[in-house]
Scaffold this active site. Structure first.
Site, mmCIF file in Angstrom:
data_model
loop_
_atom_site.group_PDB
_atom_site.id
_atom_site.type_symbol
_atom_site.label_atom_id
_atom_site.label_comp_id
_atom_site.label_asym_id
_atom_site.label_seq_id
_atom_site.Cartn_x
_atom_site.Cartn_y
_atom_site.Cartn_z
ATOM 1 C CG HIS A 1 44.360 74.142 -57.586
ATOM 2 N ND1 HIS A 1 44.080 75.175 -56.215
ATOM 3 C CD2 HIS A 1 45.096 73.021 -56.856
ATOM 4 C CE1 HIS A 1 45.236 74.765 -55.524
ATOM 5 N NE2 HIS A 1 45.479 73.550 -56.174
ATOM 6 C CG HIS B 1 39.801 76.104 -59.974
ATOM 7 N ND1 HIS B 1 38.682 76.257 -58.741
ATOM 8 C CD2 HIS B 1 41.337 76.167 -59.559
ATOM 9 C CE1 HIS B 1 40.404 76.752 -57.561
ATOM 10 N NE2 HIS B 1 41.197 76.630 -58.248
ATOM 11 C CG HIS C 1 44.962 79.472 -55.170
ATOM 12 N ND1 HIS C 1 44.292 79.277 -54.146
ATOM 13 C CD2 HIS C 1 44.780 78.186 -55.856
ATOM 14 C CE1 HIS C 1 42.657 78.461 -55.001
ATOM 15 N NE2 HIS C 1 44.157 78.410 -55.919
#
Ligand SMILES: [Cu+2]
Ligand SMILES: [Zn+2]
Length: 215
Positions: free
Chosen positions: A109, A111, A185
């Site tokens: 992602h 962020h 992640h």
């Protein structure tokens, strides 16, 4: 500026003062030379304030915008890599090469905060979501702008990604991803759980920066 170029410029200016259509013509030339005036204006203001370069065809605008995030491991991890974002006709091309992962899918992602200083990268905040959408998949009509889904590592722990994202933006303004951070992640992003796809710990983090050292 070289003397010859100054002469050319003076000559062009004189020619312009004679030609009634000069103003109109130089306007046309500028439009052709800068397909993305808002971008070049903020990135390289020096070029837009040198009109002598446009009539003589000497502009050196670097073309479509391209920005990079160098990912560094968070504490206790060895995940690192490079993510490049470049403007293309129908969106932003995302190219990533990341190593040190466990085989399988990993949430990926943009962020909100361009701050990777915390040992667990919690300083990067939530997903970049300037339009107030729910979390989703890269091809969802409603998604966080930063939702790039997953990268998938092979048996050696390397993940390569190359796709065109139709939501990410590099255009200067509230929606630009420049100055925000890319996170990889530990777990897969399930693409549905709110607010962040249940992707687990942050393994690597990198701030998205313009190439050439501009902030
Ligand atoms: Cu994330
Ligand atoms: Zn999200």
């Amino acid at each position: 500026m070289k003397p010859t170029r100054i002469l050319l410029f003076v000559g062009a200016a004189l020619g312009c003062s004679i030609l009634l259509s000069c103003e109109q013509r130089s306007g046309t030339v500028e439009t052709v030379a800068s397909p993305a005036p808002t971008v070049s204006a903020s990135v390289v203001p020096a070029q837009t304030t040198t009109p002598a370069q446009t009539p003589s065809g000497q502009t050196t605008t670097s073309g479509p915008l391209k920005v990079v995030a160098d990912l560094a491991p968070t504490e206790g991890n060895n995940v690192r890599g490079t993510v490049t974002f470049s403007e293309v006709a129908d969106g932003v091309r995302v190219q990533a090469s990341i190593t040190g992962l466990a085989p399988g899918k990993h949430g990926f992602h943009v962020h909100e905060k361009g701050d990777c200083s915390a040992p667990d990268a919690s300083s990067a905040g939530d997903h970049f979501n300037p339009t107030g959408q729910p979390h989703g998949a890269p091809d969802s009509s409603a998604r966080h702008e930063g939702d790039m889904g997953n990268i998938e590592a092979d048996a050696s722990g390397t993940a390569n990604l190359n796709y065109v994202d139709h939501t990410l933006s590099l255009v200067p303004g509230d929606r630009s991803i420049v100055g925000h951070a890319v996170i990889v992640h530990a777990n897969p992003d399930d693409l549905t759980s709110q607010p962040s796809g249940n992707a687990g710990a942050r393994l690597a983090c990198g701030v998205i920066k313009r190439t050439g050292g501009q902030p």
